[in-house]
Motif scaffolding. Structure first.
Motif, PDB file in Angstrom:
ATOM      1  N   ARG A   1      76.934 104.865  29.431  1.00  0.00           N
ATOM      2  CA  ARG A   1      76.569 104.352  30.746  1.00  0.00           C
ATOM      3  C   ARG A   1      77.339 105.013  31.869  1.00  0.00           C
ATOM      4  O   ARG A   1      77.055 104.777  33.041  1.00  0.00           O
ATOM      5  N   SER A   2      78.325 105.809  31.491  1.00  0.00           N
ATOM      6  CA  SER A   2      79.073 106.582  32.479  1.00  0.00           C
ATOM      7  C   SER A   2      79.659 107.796  31.773  1.00  0.00           C
ATOM      8  O   SER A   2      79.810 107.798  30.549  1.00  0.00           O
ATOM      9  N   PRO A   3      79.986 108.832  32.515  1.00  0.00           N
ATOM     10  CA  PRO A   3      80.570 110.021  31.862  1.00  0.00           C
ATOM     11  C   PRO A   3      81.850 109.721  31.109  1.00  0.00           C
ATOM     12  O   PRO A   3      82.040 110.214  29.988  1.00  0.00           O
ATOM     13  N   ASP A   4      82.702 108.918  31.709  1.00  0.00           N
ATOM     14  CA  ASP A   4      83.948 108.601  31.020  1.00  0.00           C
ATOM     15  C   ASP A   4      83.694 107.812  29.747  1.00  0.00           C
ATOM     16  O   ASP A   4      84.322 108.041  28.710  1.00  0.00           O
TER      17      ASP A   4
ATOM     18  N   TYR B   1      87.232  90.893  44.069  1.00  0.00           N
ATOM     19  CA  TYR B   1      87.851  89.809  43.307  1.00  0.00           C
ATOM     20  C   TYR B   1      87.268  89.742  41.898  1.00  0.00           C
ATOM     21  O   TYR B   1      87.993  89.510  40.929  1.00  0.00           O
ATOM     22  N   TRP B   2      85.951  89.927  41.791  1.00  0.00           N
ATOM     23  CA  TRP B   2      85.308  89.888  40.467  1.00  0.00           C
ATOM     24  C   TRP B   2      85.258  91.271  39.813  1.00  0.00           C
ATOM     25  O   TRP B   2      84.586  91.442  38.785  1.00  0.00           O
ATOM     26  N   ASN B   3      85.975  92.228  40.359  1.00  0.00           N
ATOM     27  CA  ASN B   3      86.164  93.546  39.738  1.00  0.00           C
ATOM     28  C   ASN B   3      84.846  94.301  39.563  1.00  0.00           C
ATOM     29  O   ASN B   3      84.602  94.939  38.532  1.00  0.00           O
ATOM     30  N   TYR B   4      83.987  94.260  40.561  1.00  0.00           N
ATOM     31  CA  TYR B   4      82.725  95.000  40.500  1.00  0.00           C
ATOM     32  C   TYR B   4      82.956  96.432  40.980  1.00  0.00           C
ATOM     33  O   TYR B   4      83.737  96.681  41.909  1.00  0.00           O
ATOM     34  N   THR B   5      82.207  97.367  40.338  1.00  0.00           N
ATOM     35  CA  THR B   5      82.309  98.791  40.658  1.00  0.00           C
ATOM     36  C   THR B   5      80.911  99.335  40.880  1.00  0.00           C
ATOM     37  O   THR B   5      79.974  99.011  40.129  1.00  0.00           O
ATOM     38  N   LEU B   6      80.782 100.187  41.877  1.00  0.00           N
ATOM     39  CA  LEU B   6      79.493 100.803  42.191  1.00  0.00           C
ATOM     40  C   LEU B   6      79.437 102.186  41.542  1.00  0.00           C
ATOM     41  O   LEU B   6      80.336 103.004  41.721  1.00  0.00           O
TER      42      LEU B   6
ATOM     43  N   SER C   1      78.563  96.937  38.382  1.00  0.00           N
ATOM     44  CA  SER C   1      78.961  96.331  37.113  1.00  0.00           C
ATOM     45  C   SER C   1      80.457  96.062  37.129  1.00  0.00           C
ATOM     46  O   SER C   1      81.238  96.771  37.790  1.00  0.00           O
ATOM     47  N   ASN C   2      80.833  94.998  36.396  1.00  0.00           N
ATOM     48  CA  ASN C   2      82.251  94.699  36.195  1.00  0.00           C
ATOM     49  C   ASN C   2      82.628  94.727  34.723  1.00  0.00           C
ATOM     50  O   ASN C   2      83.657  94.171  34.324  1.00  0.00           O
ATOM     51  N   GLY C   3      81.795  95.346  33.877  1.00  0.00           N
ATOM     52  CA  GLY C   3      82.052  95.402  32.449  1.00  0.00           C
ATOM     53  C   GLY C   3      81.381  94.305  31.679  1.00  0.00           C
ATOM     54  O   GLY C   3      81.170  94.431  30.467  1.00  0.00           O
ATOM     55  N   SER C   4      81.079  93.210  32.353  1.00  0.00           N
ATOM     56  CA  SER C   4      80.385  92.094  31.694  1.00  0.00           C
ATOM     57  C   SER C   4      78.984  91.893  32.257  1.00  0.00           C
ATOM     58  O   SER C   4      78.055  91.571  31.530  1.00  0.00           O
TER      59      SER C   4
ATOM     60  N   ASP D   1      80.009 110.412  38.859  1.00  0.00           N
ATOM     61  CA  ASP D   1      81.255 109.860  39.374  1.00  0.00           C
ATOM     62  C   ASP D   1      81.040 108.447  39.905  1.00  0.00           C
ATOM     63  O   ASP D   1      79.920 108.039  40.230  1.00  0.00           O
ATOM     64  N   LEU D   2      82.154 107.755  39.985  1.00  0.00           N
ATOM     65  CA  LEU D   2      82.140 106.439  40.606  1.00  0.00           C
ATOM     66  C   LEU D   2      82.018 106.583  42.114  1.00  0.00           C
ATOM     67  O   LEU D   2      82.509 107.538  42.723  1.00  0.00           O
ATOM     68  N   LEU D   3      81.373 105.610  42.736  1.00  0.00           N
ATOM     69  CA  LEU D   3      81.163 105.636  44.176  1.00  0.00           C
ATOM     70  C   LEU D   3      82.026 104.580  44.854  1.00  0.00           C
ATOM     71  O   LEU D   3      82.269 103.516  44.291  1.00  0.00           O
ATOM     72  N   ALA D   4      82.459 104.895  46.047  1.00  0.00           N
ATOM     73  CA  ALA D   4      83.200 103.914  46.849  1.00  0.00           C
ATOM     74  C   ALA D   4      82.210 103.031  47.596  1.00  0.00           C
ATOM     75  O   ALA D   4      81.097 103.445  47.918  1.00  0.00           O
ATOM     76  N   PHE D   5      82.632 101.801  47.883  1.00  0.00           N
ATOM     77  CA  PHE D   5      81.748 100.879  48.593  1.00  0.00           C
ATOM     78  C   PHE D   5      81.542 101.363  50.021  1.00  0.00           C
ATOM     79  O   PHE D   5      82.515 101.732  50.715  1.00  0.00           O
ATOM     80  N   PRO D   6      80.319 101.388  50.469  1.00  0.00           N
ATOM     81  CA  PRO D   6      80.087 101.807  51.865  1.00  0.00           C
ATOM     82  C   PRO D   6      80.733 100.823  52.850  1.00  0.00           C
ATOM     83  O   PRO D   6      80.906  99.632  52.540  1.00  0.00           O
ATOM     84  N   THR D   7      81.057 101.340  54.028  1.00  0.00           N
ATOM     85  CA  THR D   7      81.665 100.480  55.053  1.00  0.00           C
ATOM     86  C   THR D   7      80.610  99.590  55.690  1.00  0.00           C
ATOM     87  O   THR D   7      79.429  99.936  55.761  1.00  0.00           O
TER      88      THR D   7
END
Length: 564
Positions: free
Chosen positions: A242-245, A35-40, A47-50, A8-14
């Protein structure tokens, strides 16, 4: 149903505030990341796809700038992980494949060497193809298995998984071609033994010959269709694991599409072609049995034992390729596949086929040598039927009848047997001595001896030689020479012709009658010189038709071409 491990995707820690996040002890600007659409992701990548960066220590970046630049970052698509079980098992298989490669080269040297002249119906490359394919299979296996190391070391799937499966499919095609060439060449070898005693027992252009000409084309047509359905494709979709989806949306549909599912059927058609070729060879070059049951028993009995093992293994190879096209969790295209199924069904059959082929290659002799042995056995059988008993090789050595391998020694031994010395010196000396003795005898009996050897030959005129008062030539009688020498027979014939063209005088006829017969001379056909007449002086010679020199002097008498 497709089994997928949850990632699963993770949320950014506080962090310290709403615009701050803390990842593995390093604070980042959350506003910049969003802003740069990064995902943990749960595999500790950002990664942001690029762009993709590793976030776990010791690869965690130190800071991210406002323009999205990371300092001291590590790219995701690098071999940073330790090797896993997939790589360890692959290295073990690679070592065995490397040994098979060396042994295949040894067998290629052994069975590819020629000891007999090349025949038009059986080219040397025909028996080498099975070893060429063995080398190809070993090479493809080594490349594919060593790429398993990078498959484990890459945290994010990349080009290694593609290279691994690309060469795995080539490995399967090469293994099937290896089995085919082994079966086809065995049939060719049976045909060569069948026609060796009588090359005309089988025709080249009958139904049997045309079948053997066309069936290789059929096999390689099926193999090419299998290659065409698998290899020319967009392999980039296989990397998208690179991910389940992403795996569900991209990788699984690409790995189980219609082309991957149709390819095993063409590989199965190749296997059926091998069975048909084997049946054809047994039917034409082995004794025939009556009844279906006896034919099946004979088919299994006449089949070489290595094919009893290789054909089921090749069928298992085809079955696993079909299974991988339907079951994703068992497919080698899956990065996290079932390793037992992958190595047991994907690599073990090919490796066992190679081992069987190599062992049989060492046990079987070179075909040219085997054919020479069969010819010797047939020759011994014919000698026994004819009652011919040849003495063993030691018999000649025991009796001293051993020929030297040096040609000069053989020639010198022959020269010593005929008298030695120079080749013509003995006969030339004997002939000179005999002619000198004959000359002395003739000079002692003649009042006016002639010192010129060819004194009996005078220059005459064709008109003067046909005088009316000359005695008639003696009647023609066949030569009394009854030997087998053509040269001596020609000399006697020329003497008879010379006697007819140039009639001898009365005195010369009496002298010739008293002389020994020409066939009694043994000096290379040389008759004693004519010393009866004297050579006329130069002033007495004339070419005039009125000259009477031809009536006074003896006519020209040619006894041999050596007297001219």
């Amino acid at each position: 149903m497709v089994l997928i491990e949850a990632r699963d995707l993770l949320a950014f820690p506080t962090g310290n505030n709403a615009t701050d996040t803390e990842i593995f002890g390093v604070h980042f600007n959350l506003t910049t990341l969003k802003y740069w659409n990064y995902t943990l992701y749960s595999n500790n990548t950002l990664s942001n796809g690029s762009w993709c960066f590793l976030m776990d220590p010791p690869y965690t970046p130190t800071v991210v700038l406002a323009n999205g630049t990371y300092l001291n970052s590590t790219w995701c698509y690098l071999a940073t992980q330790p090797i896993g079980n997939r790589a360890r098992i692959g290295i073990g298989f690679a070592v065995v494949y490397a040994l098979c490669l060396i042994l295949a080269l040894v067998n290629l040297t052994k069975h590819g060497k020629l000891h007999l002249p090349v025949e038009k119906r059986f080219y040397p490359i025909g028996r080498r193809w099975q070893w060429y394919w063995s080398i190809f299979v070993c090479t493809a296996a080594l490349i594919g298995l060593f790429t398993n190391v990078d498959v484990d070391r890459y945290r994010v799937a990349e080009i290694p998984i593609v290279l691994n499966n690309f060469f795995w499919y080539l490995l399967q095609m090469g293994t099937m071609a290896l089995v085919w060439e082994a079966v086809r060449h065995w049939g060719s070898w049976m045909e060569r033994q069948f026609i060796d005693p009588n090359p005309f027992v089988l025709q080249d252009k009958d139904r049997r010959g045309m079948f053997e000409l066309l069936i290789p084309l059929v096999f390689y047509a099926w193999l090419w269709l299998n290659f065409f359905l698998i290899v020319p494709r967009n392999w980039g979709a296989i990397e998208l694991q690179r991910s389940p989806d992403q795996t569900i949306a991209k990788a699984i549909p690409a790995a189980t599409d219609g082309r991957f599912k149709a390819a095993p059927f063409f590989l199965f058609a190749c296997w059926c072609t091998c069975i048909v070729s084997l049946w054809h060879s047994i039917r034409h070059y082995e004794p025939r049995n009556r009844g279906w049951f006896n034919r099946v028993i004979g088919f299994l009995g006449y089949m070489p034992f290595r094919f009893v093992l290789m054909l089921p293994l090749s069928l298992a190879l085809v079955a696993y390729q079909a299974l991988a096209a339907w079951e994703w969790h068992l497919s080698p295209l899956n990065v996290h596949t079932n390793l037992l199924a992958m190595y047991l069904g994907g690599y073990a059959p090919s490796l066992l086929i190679l081992i069987i082929q190599v062992i049989s290659g060492f046990l079987r002799p070179n075909e040219d040598r085997a054919l020479m042995r069969q010819r010797r056995e047939r020759g011994h059988a014919l000698d026994q039927e004819l009652g011919i008993v040849k003495k063993p090789a030691w018999w000649r050595r025991a009796n001293g009848d051993v020929e030297s391998g040096n040609m000069r020694d053989r020639i010198m031994r022959n020269v010593r047997e005929v008298g030695g010395g120079r080749a013509t010196a003995v006969q030339v000396d004997r002939m000179a001595e005999r002619r000198a003795a004959e000359m002395e005898t003739a000079n002692a009996n003649d009042a006016n001896p002639s010192s010129f050897e060819m004194g009996g030959i005078q220059r005459t005129n064709s008109v003067a030689s046909s005088v009316r008062n000359a005695p008639a030539p003696p009647p023609y009688t066949p030569s009394s020479y009854g030997g087998k020498s053509d040269r001596r027979r020609n000399e006697h014939t020329m003497q008879m012709v010379a006697g007819l063209l140039f009639p001898p005088t009365n005195a010369e006829s009496a002298e010739t009658a008293a002389a020994p017969a020409p066939n009694q001379e043994r000096g290379r056909g040389l008759a004693p010189p004519d010393t009866q007449a004297q050579r006329p002086n130069t002033s007495e010679r004339s070419n005039s038709t009125a000259s009477g020199m031809s009536t006074n002097g003896p006519p020209q008498q040619v006894r041999s071409m050596l007297d001219i």
